[in-house]
Design a protein around this motif. Structure first.
Motif, PDB file in Angstrom:
ATOM      1  N   ASN A 159       0.846  -1.197   0.000  1.00 14.25           N
ATOM      2  CA  ASN A 159       0.000   0.000   0.000  1.00 14.25           C
ATOM      3  C   ASN A 159       0.878   1.242   0.000  1.00 14.25           C
ATOM      4  OD1 ASN A 159      -2.642  -1.276   0.495  1.00 14.25           O
ATOM      5  ND2 ASN A 159      -1.777  -1.781   2.488  1.00 14.25           N
ATOM      6  N   SER A 219     -10.752   1.827   4.218  1.00 14.65           N
ATOM      7  CA  SER A 219     -11.273   0.653   3.532  1.00 14.65           C
ATOM      8  C   SER A 219     -11.947   1.066   2.228  1.00 14.65           C
ATOM      9  CB  SER A 219     -12.180  -0.089   4.517  1.00 14.65           C
ATOM     10  OG  SER A 219     -13.343  -0.465   3.910  1.00 14.65           O
ATOM     11  N   ASP A 224      -5.377  -2.178   1.601  1.00 13.38           N
ATOM     12  CA  ASP A 224      -5.383  -3.618   1.894  1.00 13.38           C
ATOM     13  C   ASP A 224      -4.592  -3.846   3.177  1.00 13.38           C
ATOM     14  OD1 ASP A 224      -5.013  -6.325   2.069  1.00 13.38           O
ATOM     15  OD2 ASP A 224      -4.426  -6.589  -0.038  1.00 13.38           O
ATOM     16  N   THR A 225      -5.310  -4.067   4.296  1.00 16.93           N
ATOM     17  CA  THR A 225      -4.627  -4.130   5.590  1.00 16.93           C
ATOM     18  C   THR A 225      -3.815  -5.413   5.769  1.00 16.93           C
ATOM     19  OG1 THR A 225      -6.669  -4.979   6.566  1.00 16.93           O
ATOM     20  CG2 THR A 225      -6.246  -2.613   6.789  1.00 16.93           C
ATOM     21  N   SER A 226      -3.883  -6.332   4.798  1.00 13.32           N
ATOM     22  CA  SER A 226      -3.027  -7.520   4.898  1.00 13.32           C
ATOM     23  C   SER A 226      -1.618  -7.223   4.386  1.00 13.32           C
ATOM     24  CB  SER A 226      -3.638  -8.677   4.104  1.00 13.32           C
ATOM     25  OG  SER A 226      -3.563  -8.391   2.712  1.00 13.32           O
ATOM     26  N   LYS A 227      -1.431  -6.031   3.823  1.00 13.19           N
ATOM     27  CA  LYS A 227      -0.122  -5.656   3.280  1.00 13.19           C
ATOM     28  C   LYS A 227       0.511  -4.539   4.101  1.00 13.19           C
ATOM     29  CE  LYS A 227      -1.269  -6.647  -1.556  1.00 13.19           C
ATOM     30  NZ  LYS A 227      -1.486  -6.017  -2.865  1.00 13.19           N
TER      31      LYS A 227
END
Lengths: 284, 103
Positions: A159, A219, A224-227
Motif C-alpha cells: 500500500n 477501507s 489492503d490491511t493484509s499488506k
C-alpha cells in the motif's frame, strides 16, 4: 496502540497542566506562535532547527536528540503531550520522531492549537524553567521509517498512501495552497499510490474522526490491511498525521512514514511518476 | 536547508519578491467579526471545487490571510472563537482580495 494511549483531549490537558511527570511540548515551524502565547507550562521544539540536521538533509542523530530533550528538561519516564498548529501536522511529525527514537509515553493533544483556540482556552507567554535532564534515546526504529528505495520497491506490491490534497496528487498543484507553487520537482504521484488526503481523517476543529469513521475511510479508499503500508506527502509531516491514524489509532502493525516524500521522490532521476486522478500502474 | 516547510508563512508579511504574480493565483483577504473588527488567530480553510480541504492558515494580528492556488472556483471558510463564516469565490491569476465575516 489505541486512542487511549496515543491521544488526550483538551479537557484532560487543561486539568493536567501542572501534573508532575506530564510535559507539554509545542511543535510549530512558526515559532512566533509559541512566543505569542502557548499552553501554560509548555516548552517549544522547532521542527526545522531542533529536529533537522543543519547540513545534510536528515534528522538529528541519537546524541543530538538526547541533548535536545535533556536541555528541554524532558526525562525518559515523562509523559510527553505534543501539540501544534496546522491541525497537529508538526506535532504528529514530532510524535513519530519521538517514537523513532524510542520514547516510552508520548501522546498527541487532540485538535492541537486550533481546538484550544476555538474553545477559547488559556494561553500564556511565560516560558517555563525546567531543570535539564540526562535523556537517553534508543537507536532509530526503522520499522516505522521508509526510504526512497523502499517506496520504489513498494510500487504495485504494498500500500502506498498519498496524503496530499487531490490537486497535488493529480499534479495540478506542486505544493499546499498556502505556499508559492514554483518548485523544482516534477508534479504527480508514485504509481499505484491511493489518494487519501490527511484532512479526511480530521474534523474541522482539528480533532481526529472516530475509529469507525477512520476504518471506513481507508477501507473505502482500497487500503489492503493484509499488506504493509507506506504513507507520504511533500516533506513528511502530513504523512506523519496519517501514520499516526493508521499505526497509533487503528493499530495497523506495519506502517512506515516516508519523510523524504515528494520533495525527494519528485526530484529522483529515472523513477516512474503518474499524472492525473487515478493511481496508475508501474507501466505508466 | 533546501526543503521548505509545509507550514504557512507569516500571513502579515508582504508577498515575497521571488513570487511571480504573472504565474501565481493569490487568494487573500481579511476576516472580520460582526463588529467590523479584524479577527486575529482565525483559521481560514481553502476548499477545492469538490469541497475537499486544500489548505489552512491562521490570520495575522490584522486578520489577514493568503493562499497560493490556481485559477477557478474555490471555497474560503473561516473558523474563529467569535464564530464561523465564508463562501465560494471565483479567482484568476494575480491577487484576488476578499472579506470574510464571521458571526
Amino acid at each position: 496502540m489505541s486512542r487511549d494511549t496515543a491521544l488526550v483531549t483538551a479537557d484532560w490537558a487543561e486539568k493536567n497542566l501542572e501534573t508532575p511527570g506530564v510535559v507539554f511540548v509545542e511543535v510549530d515551524e512558526d515559532t512566533t506562535a509559541y512566543d505569542g502565547g502557548h499552553i501554560p507550562g509548555a516548552v517549544k521544539i522547532d521542527w526545522k532547527t531542533d529536529l533537522q540536521d543543519q547540513v545534510r538533509r536528515d534528522f538529528v542523530n541519537k546524541q543530538q536528540f538526547e541533548a535536545l530533550l535533556s536541555a528541554r528538561g524532558i526525562a525518559n519516564d515523562d509523559t510527553v503531550i505534543l501539540y501544534g498548529g496546522n491541525n497537529n501536522w508538526f506535532a504528529a511529525y514530532a510524535y513519530w520522531y519521538f517514537k523513532l527514537y524510542g520514547h516510552g509515553d508520548v501522546r498527541l493533544l487532540d485538535g492541537g492549537r486550533k481546538k484550544w483556540e476555538l474553545d477559547a482556552r488559556p494561553y500564556t507567554k511565560d516560558v517555563p524553567n525546567r531543570p535539564a535532564t540526562s535523556y537517553t534515546a534508543q537507536d532509530q526504529d526503522l520499522s516505522i521509517r521508509a526510504f526512497r528505495d523502499d517506496v520504489v520497491k513498494a510500487i504495485g506490491v504494498q500500500n502506498l498512501v498519498d496524503v496530499r490534497s487531490p490537486d497535488e496528487y493529480a499534479g495540478r498543484l506542486l505544493a499546499p495552497a498556502h505556499l508559492p507553487q514554483e518548485q523544482a520537482q516534477r508534479a504527480g504521484h508514485v504509481p499505484t499510490a491511493i489518494s487519501v488526503p490527511w484532512s479526511k481523517a480530521a474534523n474541522e476543529d482539528g480533532t481526529f474522526k472516530t475509529d469507525d469513521e477512520l476504518k471506513e475511510l481507508y477501507s473505502a479508499a482500497g487500503l489492503d490491511t493484509s499488506k504493509e503500508t507506506i504513507a507520504y506527502c511533500r516533506i513528511g509531516e502530513r504523512s506523519s498525521h496519517t501514520w499516526f491514524v493508521l499505526h497509533e489509532l487503528l493499530g495497523e502493525p506495519s506502517v512506515k512514514n516516508y519523510d523524504g516524500s515528494w520533495t525527494e521522490y519528485g526530484s529522483l532521476v529515472g523513477v516512474p511518476v503518474t499524472l492525473g486522478d487515478e493511481p496508475g500502474s508501474l507501466e505508466g | 536547508m533546501t526543503v521548505t516547510s509545509c507550514a504557512a508563512p507569516d500571513q502579515a508579511a508582504p508577498i515575497p519578491a521571488s513570487v511571480d504574480l504573472e504565474k501565481e493565483t493569490v487568494i487573500s483577504g481579511v476576516v472580520l467579526a460582526a463588529s467590523g473588527d479584524p479577527v486575529a488567530g482565525a483559521y481560514v480553510r481553502l476548499l477545492d471545487r469538490t469541497g475537499e480541504f486544500t489548505a489552512e492558515v491562521v490570520t495575522s494580528p490584522a486578520g489577514r490571510f493568503r493562499f497560493f492556488a490556481a485559477p477557478g472556483q474555490w471555497t474560503v471558510r473561516a473558523l474563529s472563537r467569535f464564530g464561523n463564516g465564508g463562501g465560494e469565490v471565483s479567482v484568476d491569476r494575480g491577487v484576488n482580495e476578499f472579506q470574510v465575516s464571521v458571526s
